[in-house]
Scaffold this active site. Sequence first.
Site, short mmCIF file in Angstrom:
data_model
loop_
_atom_site.label_atom_id
_atom_site.label_comp_id
_atom_site.label_asym_id
_atom_site.label_seq_id
_atom_site.Cartn_x
_atom_site.Cartn_y
_atom_site.Cartn_z
N GLY A 90 0.76 -1.21 0.10
CA GLY A 90 -0.08 -0.11 -0.12
C GLY A 90 0.84 1.09 0.15
O GLY A 90 0.31 2.46 -0.34
N ARG A 91 2.14 1.07 0.44
CA ARG A 91 2.94 2.28 0.45
C ARG A 91 4.47 1.97 0.24
O ARG A 91 5.47 2.52 0.47
CB ARG A 91 2.69 3.04 1.86
CG ARG A 91 3.24 2.23 2.87
CD ARG A 91 2.84 3.33 4.21
NE ARG A 91 2.84 2.55 5.45
CZ ARG A 91 2.72 2.85 6.56
NH1 ARG A 91 2.62 4.15 6.90
NH2 ARG A 91 2.66 2.04 7.58
N ARG A 180 6.11 -12.66 1.43
CA ARG A 180 5.53 -12.85 2.72
C ARG A 180 4.47 -14.16 2.80
O ARG A 180 4.17 -14.62 1.75
CB ARG A 180 4.60 -11.44 3.05
CG ARG A 180 5.38 -10.28 3.07
CD ARG A 180 4.30 -9.29 2.30
NE ARG A 180 5.34 -7.96 1.96
CZ ARG A 180 5.60 -7.20 3.05
NH1 ARG A 180 5.20 -7.32 4.29
NH2 ARG A 180 6.29 -6.06 2.81
N ASP A 249 0.78 -10.94 6.69
CA ASP A 249 1.43 -10.29 5.79
C ASP A 249 2.60 -9.62 6.09
O ASP A 249 3.26 -8.80 5.38
CB ASP A 249 0.38 -9.16 5.17
CG ASP A 249 -0.25 -8.19 6.41
OD1 ASP A 249 -0.84 -8.63 7.18
OD2 ASP A 249 0.07 -7.16 6.18
N ASN A 250 2.97 -9.48 7.23
CA ASN A 250 4.37 -9.20 7.90
C ASN A 250 5.21 -10.13 8.29
O ASN A 250 6.15 -9.94 9.00
CB ASN A 250 3.98 -8.34 9.22
CG ASN A 250 2.96 -7.00 8.79
OD1 ASN A 250 3.14 -6.38 7.80
ND2 ASN A 250 2.39 -6.40 9.72
#
Length: 489
Positions: A90-91, A180, A249-250
């Site tokens: 997203g960033r 991930r 997702d991390n």
Amino acid sequence: MPTLLDHTLDNSYAALPPAFYTRLMPTPLPAPYLVAVSGAAAQLIGLDAAQAASGLEVWIGNAVPQGAQPLAAVYSGHQFGVWAGQLGDGRAILLGDIATPEGPIELQWKGAGMTPYSRMGDGRAVLRSSIREFLCSEAMAALGIPTSRALALAGSDQGVMRETVETAAVVVRMAPSFVRFGSFEHWYYRKQPGELKILADYVISRFYPALQAHAAPYAALLQEVTERTARLMAQWQSVGFMHGVMNTDNMSILGLTLDYGPFGFMEAFDPGHICNHTDQHGRYSYANQPQIGHWNCYALAQALMPLIDDVPLAQAALDRYQPVFAAEIDRLLHAKLGLSQLPEYADADRALFDRMFDIMQANGVDFTLFFRSLSQLHRADQHADSAVRDLFIDRTACDHWAGLYRQRLQHESASDEARRLAMNRVNPKYVLRNYLAQVAIEKAQNKDFSEIERLLSVLRHPYDEQPEHAAYAALPPDWASHLEVSCSS
């Protein structure tokens, strides 16, 4: 002077089918300024500190090196235990990878603008959280814990709205891969086994090539990632590190510490401590980290099942988690206390460790100071105990445990001095305490970046005494107890 612009980057991820990412360019920021560069990280890609410092336009995302092929990857994930569906970068925007003697290293901008996966976000990062990620990435590397790295940090006075208006920043992150657990979950929950296989084959061929000859390569991949994750969790626990947002997702497919958001290092020992103010139910507390690591491996196993297609085989891979974690944390705790792993004392040592943590919790003893001070105890001289005793309110409890510890030391052949040196090589004196980061942030918000440089220098050698920097190892001031970090960045 050569800079990154003079290097030609590759991008192996861009060779995957278009469904895996969206190609896009970073969004420029006005009037950028360089905040900090990690010379140690720069060396990994063949740049010296001066070359890295000259790369401002690249670091902020206003210039793109040759061959970069910038892209944002798509992935999904479980957030706080709940399936969140499609997420993605997203960033974050991947520049590409650069060849090194140790293998390719990917470079990624964090905060370089909106992507198709920004959802309701603006694609930006703020200076406050970017400083924390930059410093902690390098601090963890210096501690010897697998992690993504932070190459550079650049800022701009462009406003970014969070709880208040803050200024924008971009961190240039480095890792062999940013794939991930959620990258695999994405294709599993979309019922696209073809894409799932493409991703698994890419990861195996690029990062685990030895598994290609395995009779069951996807189960072997699961086992390798499970074991790496178990060891990583033990390493986090051993230095009191708390990630704060252990969503799938991390979680790195390479067993790296990834995505520094609301993290913290344990101060007053409390196994139930929650470093993330957003985590109201304590899912990612210090005590829960090992079991959440295991839970996340189960989520990865579920995603890989169309490829493994054998439940007992997948379960066997997952069953490696607990013994690997137990063996690693046992090894680390013995090293932290300067003890050999002697089979005949295994049960007694576990009781000694349990009692130690009990009295640390009851007295709110500072985690880092306790283990560092413990090296000063002598097996025959109780007068050397003051550095440890002064951390306790209940000195009697401390004295009783110290007596048990001394009894155990009688069965060690190493001298007190040899033990002290060995313990100081595994028990850091310096960690990135929240208040230290906050001081650096407040100065940087006034364009004074000297404290970032100073902290980076101190944290690069966490096991050294550095008497000139002893204040950075002191107990946190009273005002630090009011600091909070959350998912907002």
